[in-house]
Design a protein around this motif. Structure first.
Motif, PDB file in Angstrom:
ATOM      1  N   GLU A  21       0.828  -1.203   0.000  1.00 12.92           N
ATOM      2  CA  GLU A  21       0.000   0.000   0.000  1.00 12.92           C
ATOM      3  C   GLU A  21       0.869   1.263   0.000  1.00 12.92           C
ATOM      4  N   ARG A  22       1.956   1.244   0.749  1.00 14.40           N
ATOM      5  CA  ARG A  22       2.863   2.401   0.768  1.00 14.40           C
ATOM      6  C   ARG A  22       3.513   2.584  -0.599  1.00 14.40           C
ATOM      7  N   GLN A  23       3.836   1.486  -1.265  1.00  8.36           N
ATOM      8  CA  GLN A  23       4.431   1.576  -2.597  1.00  8.36           C
ATOM      9  C   GLN A  23       3.474   2.282  -3.553  1.00  8.36           C
ATOM     10  N   GLY A  24       2.192   1.989  -3.431  1.00  9.89           N
ATOM     11  CA  GLY A  24       1.192   2.655  -4.260  1.00  9.89           C
ATOM     12  C   GLY A  24       1.095   4.144  -3.976  1.00  9.89           C
ATOM     13  N   VAL A  25       1.167   4.508  -2.705  1.00 14.33           N
ATOM     14  CA  VAL A  25       1.114   5.928  -2.332  1.00 14.33           C
ATOM     15  C   VAL A  25       2.335   6.664  -2.880  1.00 14.33           C
ATOM     16  N   LEU A  26       3.516   6.059  -2.733  1.00 12.53           N
ATOM     17  CA  LEU A  26       4.743   6.685  -3.229  1.00 12.53           C
ATOM     18  C   LEU A  26       4.740   6.769  -4.750  1.00 12.53           C
ATOM     19  N   ASP A  42       2.004  10.322   2.354  1.00 15.21           N
ATOM     20  CA  ASP A  42       2.732   9.179   2.903  1.00 15.21           C
ATOM     21  C   ASP A  42       2.087   8.834   4.232  1.00 15.21           C
ATOM     22  N   PHE A  43       2.480   7.711   4.817  1.00 14.55           N
ATOM     23  CA  PHE A  43       2.014   7.359   6.149  1.00 14.55           C
ATOM     24  C   PHE A  43       3.157   6.780   6.945  1.00 14.55           C
ATOM     25  N   ASP A  44       3.002   6.818   8.251  1.00 15.42           N
ATOM     26  CA  ASP A  44       4.014   6.303   9.166  1.00 15.42           C
ATOM     27  C   ASP A  44       3.889   4.779   9.185  1.00 15.42           C
ATOM     28  N   PHE A  45       4.839   4.097   8.523  1.00 17.75           N
ATOM     29  CA  PHE A  45       4.758   2.646   8.397  1.00 17.75           C
ATOM     30  C   PHE A  45       4.798   1.963   9.764  1.00 17.75           C
ATOM     31  N   LEU A  92      -3.437   8.643   6.362  1.00 16.65           N
ATOM     32  CA  LEU A  92      -2.619   9.020   5.221  1.00 16.65           C
ATOM     33  C   LEU A  92      -2.362  10.519   5.349  1.00 16.65           C
ATOM     34  N   LEU A  93      -1.111  10.873   5.545  1.00 20.76           N
ATOM     35  CA  LEU A  93      -0.736  12.248   5.849  1.00 20.76           C
ATOM     36  C   LEU A  93      -0.137  12.946   4.642  1.00 20.76           C
ATOM     37  N   TYR A  94      -0.077  14.273   4.702  1.00 18.89           N
ATOM     38  CA  TYR A  94       0.612  15.049   3.681  1.00 18.89           C
ATOM     39  C   TYR A  94       2.068  15.187   4.084  1.00 18.89           C
TER      40      TYR A  94
END
Length: 143
Positions: A21-26, A42-45, A92-94
């Motif tokens: 999911e983080r890969q998709g956001v990035l 991004d989010f705090d993994f 999900l943060l800015y």
């Protein structure tokens, strides 16, 4: 038996889902590098993983509640407890940029590429670890 396998691989499954999911956001950040007024996300993994596995501190989670969205019409899509949450219920943060763009875009390509590569390497490391664990289990079963 499946309960023990779930316990053995549940953490890794959650970590891989969050990494994906983080890969998709990035990737979305990189794809929108030239979009005016786009804000990098991004989010705090670590926090997402703690919340997904249930090892987060309840007092800390209560101190920062996720914003809830209200459905004002029956045709609105239900979002659950909050609208911008990732798989681990982390918001999900800015991402705050180091240097603002003239067009209002906050994507810093060096930061995004580094985060994307780091996340991809950690994803591959997790997959390798899981494969090693499975091979060890097969070796123990087969003798």
């Amino acid at each position: 038996m499946t309960g023990k396998l779930d316990a053995a691989f549940g953490f890794h499954e959650t970590a891989l889902r969050l990494r994906s999911e983080r890969q998709g956001v990035l990737a979305s950040n990189i794809a929108n590098a030239d979009t005016p007024n786009y804000k990098a996300r991004d989010f705090d993994f670590a926090r997402a993983l703690q919340q997904a596995t249930g090892s987060a501190d309840p007092a800390a989670a209560a101190a920062t509640p996720a914003p809830a969205l209200a459905r004002t019409a029956p045709a609105h899509i239900a979002t659950g407890a909050a609208g911008t949450l990732v798989a681990g219920n982390a918001p999900l943060l800015y991402r705050t940029g180091t240097q603002g763009g003239v067009d209002g875009n906050s994507v810093d390509m060096e930061v995004e590429r580094n985060a994307f590569t780091d996340n991809a390497v950690r994803y591959e490391a997790s997959v390798t670890l899981i494969n090693t664990q499975i091979k060890n289990m097969l070796t123990a079963i087969q003798g």
